[in-house]
Design a protein around this motif. Structure first.
Motif, PDB file in Angstrom:
ATOM      1  N   GLY A 124      31.564  29.087  51.807  1.00  0.00           N
ATOM      2  CA  GLY A 124      32.423  28.014  52.306  1.00  0.00           C
ATOM      3  C   GLY A 124      33.870  28.191  51.873  1.00  0.00           C
ATOM      4  O   GLY A 124      34.795  27.973  52.651  1.00  0.00           O
ATOM      5  N   ARG A 125      34.053  28.595  50.627  1.00  0.00           N
ATOM      6  CA  ARG A 125      35.415  28.851  50.142  1.00  0.00           C
ATOM      7  C   ARG A 125      36.042  30.036  50.859  1.00  0.00           C
ATOM      8  O   ARG A 125      37.227  29.994  51.223  1.00  0.00           O
ATOM      9  N   LEU A 126      35.249  31.101  51.077  1.00  0.00           N
ATOM     10  CA  LEU A 126      35.748  32.254  51.819  1.00  0.00           C
ATOM     11  C   LEU A 126      36.143  31.850  53.233  1.00  0.00           C
ATOM     12  O   LEU A 126      37.169  32.291  53.748  1.00  0.00           O
ATOM     13  N   LEU A 127      35.349  30.992  53.846  1.00  0.00           N
ATOM     14  CA  LEU A 127      35.661  30.510  55.191  1.00  0.00           C
ATOM     15  C   LEU A 127      36.978  29.746  55.203  1.00  0.00           C
ATOM     16  O   LEU A 127      37.842  29.998  56.054  1.00  0.00           O
ATOM     17  N   CYS A 128      37.168  28.861  54.254  1.00  0.00           N
ATOM     18  CA  CYS A 128      38.414  28.076  54.199  1.00  0.00           C
ATOM     19  C   CYS A 128      39.632  28.961  53.962  1.00  0.00           C
ATOM     20  O   CYS A 128      40.658  28.813  54.637  1.00  0.00           O
ATOM     21  N   TRP A 129      39.522  29.874  53.010  1.00  0.00           N
ATOM     22  CA  TRP A 129      40.660  30.731  52.697  1.00  0.00           C
ATOM     23  C   TRP A 129      40.965  31.717  53.828  1.00  0.00           C
ATOM     24  O   TRP A 129      42.130  32.012  54.107  1.00  0.00           O
ATOM     25  N   SER A 130      39.939  32.215  54.483  1.00  0.00           N
ATOM     26  CA  SER A 130      40.196  33.143  55.592  1.00  0.00           C
ATOM     27  C   SER A 130      40.804  32.406  56.780  1.00  0.00           C
ATOM     28  O   SER A 130      41.656  32.954  57.479  1.00  0.00           O
TER      29      SER A 130
END
Length: 89
Positions: free
Chosen positions: A18-24
């Motif tokens: 989820g964090r990777l999704l937000c940052w990407s």
């Protein structure tokens, strides 16, 4: 048992994806804004511009799969306890 401290947190794979999704997505929006404002003509820009968008798509798929697996592993409540929706009805 893992030690707890100011910088030691237990983070699940769902949270990481989820964090990777937000940052990407944030990086993709920034590169899209730079593309509109600066209109770069470098050859490498097309690859750099599309990279965060591909990463966001992959992270979204990973998050969906991991979240579905997490929900499937969740056990129903013990003792016949009703859910909040059933109690409200």
């Amino acid at each position: 048992m893992a030690e707890t401290g100011p910088l030691r947190f237990r983070v699940s794979a769902v949270q990481l994806s989820g964090r990777l999704l937000c940052w990407s997505l944030a990086a993709a929006m920034i590169t899209a804004a730079l593309d509109v404002v600066l209109d770069p003509r470098a050859r490498w820009w097309d690859a750099l511009w599309s990279l965060p968008w591909w990463l966001a798509g992959g992270a979204a798929l990973a998050w969906i799969a991991l979240r579905a697996r997490e929900k499937a592993r969740r056990r129903p409540p013990r003792g016949g306890a009703q859910s909040d929706w059933a109690q409200a009805a």
